[in-house]
Design an enzyme around this catalytic site. Structure first.
Site, PDB file in Angstrom:
ATOM      1  N   GLU A  36       0.882  -1.166  -0.016  1.00  0.00           N
ATOM      2  CA  GLU A  36      -0.123  -0.080   0.034  1.00  0.00           C
ATOM      3  C   GLU A  36       0.963   1.035   0.025  1.00  0.00           C
ATOM      4  O   GLU A  36       1.705   1.464   1.034  1.00  0.00           O
ATOM      5  CB  GLU A  36      -0.874  -0.114   1.178  1.00  0.00           C
TER       6      GLU A  36
ATOM      7  N   LEU B 228      -5.773  -2.020  -0.711  1.00  0.00           N
ATOM      8  CA  LEU B 228      -5.734  -2.044   0.393  1.00  0.00           C
ATOM      9  C   LEU B 228      -6.158  -3.230   0.905  1.00  0.00           C
ATOM     10  O   LEU B 228      -7.286  -3.444   1.444  1.00  0.00           O
ATOM     11  CB  LEU B 228      -6.338  -0.678   1.090  1.00  0.00           C
ATOM     12  N   SER B 229      -5.227  -4.284   0.840  1.00  0.00           N
ATOM     13  CA  SER B 229      -5.967  -5.557   1.363  1.00  0.00           C
ATOM     14  C   SER B 229      -4.614  -6.519   1.676  1.00  0.00           C
ATOM     15  O   SER B 229      -4.002  -6.933   0.719  1.00  0.00           O
ATOM     16  CB  SER B 229      -6.830  -6.389   0.407  1.00  0.00           C
ATOM     17  N   GLU B 230      -4.420  -6.763   2.895  1.00  0.00           N
ATOM     18  CA  GLU B 230      -3.042  -7.657   3.105  1.00  0.00           C
ATOM     19  C   GLU B 230      -3.066  -8.841   2.586  1.00  0.00           C
ATOM     20  O   GLU B 230      -2.332  -9.580   2.464  1.00  0.00           O
ATOM     21  CB  GLU B 230      -2.743  -7.605   4.827  1.00  0.00           C
TER      22      GLU B 230
ATOM     23  N   PHE C   2       2.045  -1.655   8.765  1.00  0.00           N
ATOM     24  CA  PHE C   2       2.133  -1.821  10.248  1.00  0.00           C
ATOM     25  C   PHE C   2       2.181  -3.430  10.480  1.00  0.00           C
ATOM     26  O   PHE C   2       1.263  -3.987   9.887  1.00  0.00           O
ATOM     27  CB  PHE C   2       1.183  -1.075  11.261  1.00  0.00           C
TER      28      PHE C   2
ATOM     29  N   ASP D  47       0.758  -4.640  12.855  1.00  0.00           N
ATOM     30  CA  ASP D  47      -0.661  -4.811  13.312  1.00  0.00           C
ATOM     31  C   ASP D  47      -1.487  -5.185  12.131  1.00  0.00           C
ATOM     32  O   ASP D  47      -2.729  -5.784  12.443  1.00  0.00           O
ATOM     33  CB  ASP D  47      -1.004  -3.482  13.973  1.00  0.00           C
TER      34      ASP D  47
ATOM     35  N   ILE E 148      -1.153  -7.126   9.670  1.00  0.00           N
ATOM     36  CA  ILE E 148      -0.629  -8.390   9.150  1.00  0.00           C
ATOM     37  C   ILE E 148      -1.594  -9.323   9.121  1.00  0.00           C
ATOM     38  O   ILE E 148      -1.725 -10.454   8.218  1.00  0.00           O
ATOM     39  CB  ILE E 148       0.863  -8.897   9.266  1.00  0.00           C
ATOM     40  N   PHE E 149      -2.597  -9.378  10.118  1.00  0.00           N
ATOM     41  CA  PHE E 149      -3.469 -10.543  10.245  1.00  0.00           C
ATOM     42  C   PHE E 149      -4.323 -10.833   9.201  1.00  0.00           C
ATOM     43  O   PHE E 149      -4.726 -11.905   9.120  1.00  0.00           O
ATOM     44  CB  PHE E 149      -4.026 -10.283  11.850  1.00  0.00           C
ATOM     45  N   PRO E 150      -5.076  -9.864   8.406  1.00  0.00           N
ATOM     46  CA  PRO E 150      -5.701 -10.007   7.368  1.00  0.00           C
ATOM     47  C   PRO E 150      -4.757 -11.005   6.217  1.00  0.00           C
ATOM     48  O   PRO E 150      -5.566 -11.723   5.480  1.00  0.00           O
ATOM     49  CB  PRO E 150      -6.032  -8.740   6.682  1.00  0.00           C
TER      50      PRO E 150
ATOM     51  N   HIS F 209      -0.886  -0.030  16.041  1.00  0.00           N
ATOM     52  CA  HIS F 209       0.089   0.456  15.087  1.00  0.00           C
ATOM     53  C   HIS F 209       1.415   0.378  16.192  1.00  0.00           C
ATOM     54  O   HIS F 209       2.560   1.014  15.852  1.00  0.00           O
ATOM     55  CB  HIS F 209       0.211   2.228  14.997  1.00  0.00           C
TER      56      HIS F 209
END
Lengths: 322, 330
Positions: free
Chosen positions: B30, B59-61, B84, B86, B88-90, B130
């Site tokens: 992103e 915008l989609s990890e 971040f 934070d 990474i979970f998706p 973050h």
């Protein structure tokens, strides 16, 4: 004598016969493996009985250099790439000779030589991998196309929506083939009538074809692959299928056979010979696979990483202590 | 030639170096292209390497990592940035179920070489989403390597080593010291080998000593605490910068503990099942009879990361020093 459209769509009588043979083999293998699953020899098997036209038709539209990502339900598509029944059954029975060393559940067939990759168990996740391959193929100016199969249930997954969005944005050289047998709709899992219409929202082309006509499937996927190769982006192809024995089911094998018979290219004797040959080959392959050895327990630590790290070498010492 | 760079500049230098050397390397994420990344780590790469190699993504990890896996299967070497750690979970499913397992599940026939760069840690007033340090959630997953540099020299050398390593790597960048940590960084190409910790401060003399293990931004807190206890109590410390978290350099830690008999592990992540737990186990399995005191963990609390109380949450020097003293005086 007029030639049925399906034969024209399959290119020639010869290729139509080959597609018919692959579908027949697919059917025989699925019938046999479903039985083995019921009898308990296999812990799991996902047949595609009645849906062979979607799988074999799509495979027939590809070049050998194209990439295929399949779930357990479309993995017999590998037979169309020259994978032998014996090699396939080595995977199903978890034998050492399996390309993936007996590591994936039955039907998650993978072979680099066949450019065929098994999905994980997470539904929809592999669609993004096909998009990534198709995106790389475009930036590398290669004509390769990546095709991913999925079922209608997967059209609800985050992998599906991410894949469509990324495929649209990056004009990936990808073809996403949905085998829609109506099971998700029957469970009330979708508020739209078709899967194909979801492509519109992501700027992808889409087609909807009947899986009862293997020729129509091949033609639709061939158009999609051509679009991808021409740099015109990805396509979602929705193949509407029915499962064998279900009300209103329309068997793609019987249909193609009728077209071949009508064209004077098939008869009862040919059918009987094919059936006998296919059943014998499945039997022989099954016996051969059953006789193969299981993977060496020590192979468990291989390929976790490119080389076996110290901590895994240490853990190996616990093997064989029973 | 050496120049003084901060971590952001050193990581940018590593990316540029490798992208010039290896045309397979692509950066995606992103705002990594025209904007140059939320922390400007990828600044200038888009201008030099173009839109096919420095790619602004949706915008989609999960999409970023899943597509990167496909690119890697094709033969490219994607280096995605997650803004971040934070977020990474998706993409966690793609990392855990796919990236980490592709080589193994294909019997070595397929591999997906991806290096995921992502800033970690607190102390920047970033609040709950973050500031987290999720390293142990990746160390636990077979098939991944996990790296966390503490300074510009290591950042460049470890990132080059990570990109050239055949396995997928999670490259955690301690954003609290992104610009604060400065140091000499050669212009030349060099690697810092993965899997090698570094003793950055060695205990002197024959008096009581303590082994302190840290990484990333907390290394500086460990060093400050070591200086403090030397001044206040004459306690000496071996301070070890892990640099690569997995596979861990357990030999360097064990060798130190066999000399000092005392171990303090410092990390920002919550204590329970944090990497400190594994480090203490590994040392106990190898050096129990050398221990003079129970190993100690100085860590974040077992709570979500607090915005207003982040300086209380972080295991800063003022929390580390008393634990070193307690361990030394046990």
């Amino acid at each position: 004598m007029s030639t049925a459209p399906s034969l024209t769509e399959l290119g020639s009588i010869e290729s139509a016969r080959a597609v018919h043979e692959t579908m027949t083999l697919h059917r025989a293998l699925d019938t046999r493996l479903a039985t083995l699953q019921r009898e308990g020899e296999l812990p799991y098997f996902a047949p595609a009985l009645g849906e062979e036209g979607a799988v074999v038709g799509a495979m027939a539209a590809l070049e050998p250099t194209d990439w295929v990502f399949a779930t357990a339900r479309e993995s017999r598509g590998a037979l169309a790439r020259g994978v032998s029944v014996e090699a396939f059954l080595a995977q199903v029975l978890g034998r050492a000779a399996d390309h993936a060393m007996g590591r994936q559940a039955p039907g998650h067939y993978s072979s680099r030589a066949a450019r065929f990759q098994a999905s994980s168990g997470v539904v929809g996740a592999h669609l993004l991998h096909a998009v990534g391959v198709g995106w790389a193929a475009r930036t590398q100016r290669s004509g390769e196309v990546a095709l991913a199969f999925f079922g209608d249930g997967a059209a609800a997954s985050e992998g599906f929506h991410n894949a469509l969005n990324f495929a649209g944005v990056f004009r990936a050289q990808a073809v996403l083939v949905c085998r829609n047998n109506g099971s998700a709709a029957a469970r009330g899992e979708a508020a739209t009538e078709t899967v194909a219409e979801r492509a519109i929202a992501y700027g992808l082309a889409s087609e909807r074809v009947s899986g009862a006509s293997v020729g129509a499937v091949r033609a639709a996927v061939a158009r999609a692959a051509a679009r991808a190769r021409a740099g015109d982006g990805a396509t979602l192809v929705e193949v509407v299928t029915t499962r064998l024995g279900e009300a209103g089911s329309d068997c793609p094998i019987a249909r193609l056979r009728a077209d071949l018979v009508a064209a004077g290219a098939w008869d009862d004797a040919a059918e009987a010979a094919l059936t006998a040959r296919v059943l014998a080959s499945v039997d022989a392959a099954l016996e051969a696979a059953r006789a193969m050895r299981a993977p060496d327990p020590r192979s468990m630590v291989d390929f976790v990483y490119a080389t076996v790290p110290a901590h895994l070498a240490d853990e190996l010492r616990e093997l064989g202590r029973r | 030639m050496e120049r003084t760079l901060n971590m952001v500049q050193a990581i940018n230098d590593a990316l540029r170096t490798e992208m010039r050397r290896d045309p397979r390397v692509v950066v995606l994420g992103e705002d990594v292209g025209k904007v140059g990344g939320v922390f400007r780590v990828t600044q200038g790469l888009y201008e030099e390497f173009g839109e096919d190699r420095v790619v602004d993504t949706p915008l989609s990890e999960g999409g970023i990592i899943g597509a990167a896996i496909g690119m890697a299967l094709y033969g490219l070497v994607p280096v995605p940035e997650i803004q971040f750690a934070d977020f990474i979970f998706p993409g966690y499913d793609q990392i855990v179920s796919e990236l980490a397992k592709i080589r193994w599940r294909s019997g070595g026939e397929y591999a997906a070489k991806v290096v995921i760069r992502t800033p970690v840690g607190g102390g920047i007033r970033g609040g709950l989403y973050h500031s987290q340090s999720p390293e142990s959630l990746f160390i636990h997953v077979a098939g991944l390597k996990v790296v966390c540099p503490s300074n510009p020299y290591d950042a460049k050398g470890l990132l080059l080593a990570s990109i050239r390593d055949p396995d997928p790597v999670l490259f955690f960048e301690p954003k609290r010291v992104y610009r604060a940590a400065k140091g000499e960084v050669p212009e030349e190409d060099y690697v810092v080998e993965l899997g090698r910790a570094k003793v950055v401060r060695a205990a002197q003399g024959a008096g009581k000593a303590v082994t302190v293990v840290a990484w990333g931004a907390m290394l500086y807190e460990a060093l400050a605490a070591a200086e403090q206890v030397k001044k206040d109590k004459g306690i000496e410390c071996d301070v070890i910068d892990l640099r690569t978290l997995w596979p861990v350099d357990v030999e360097t830690i064990t060798e130190s503990v066999k000399k000092t008999g005392r171990l303090v592990v410092v990390h920002e992540a919550p204590r329970t099942c944090g990497f400190g737990a594994e480090l203490v186990s590994l040392v106990c399995e190898r050096a129990l009879m050398h221990l003079e005191a129970p190993p100690v963990r100085v860590t974040g609390f077992d709570t979500p990361f607090p915005y207003a109380l982040e300086m209380e949450y972080l295991p800063l020097a003022h929390r580390i020093a008393p634990e070193i003293v307690k361990t030394a005086e046990f």
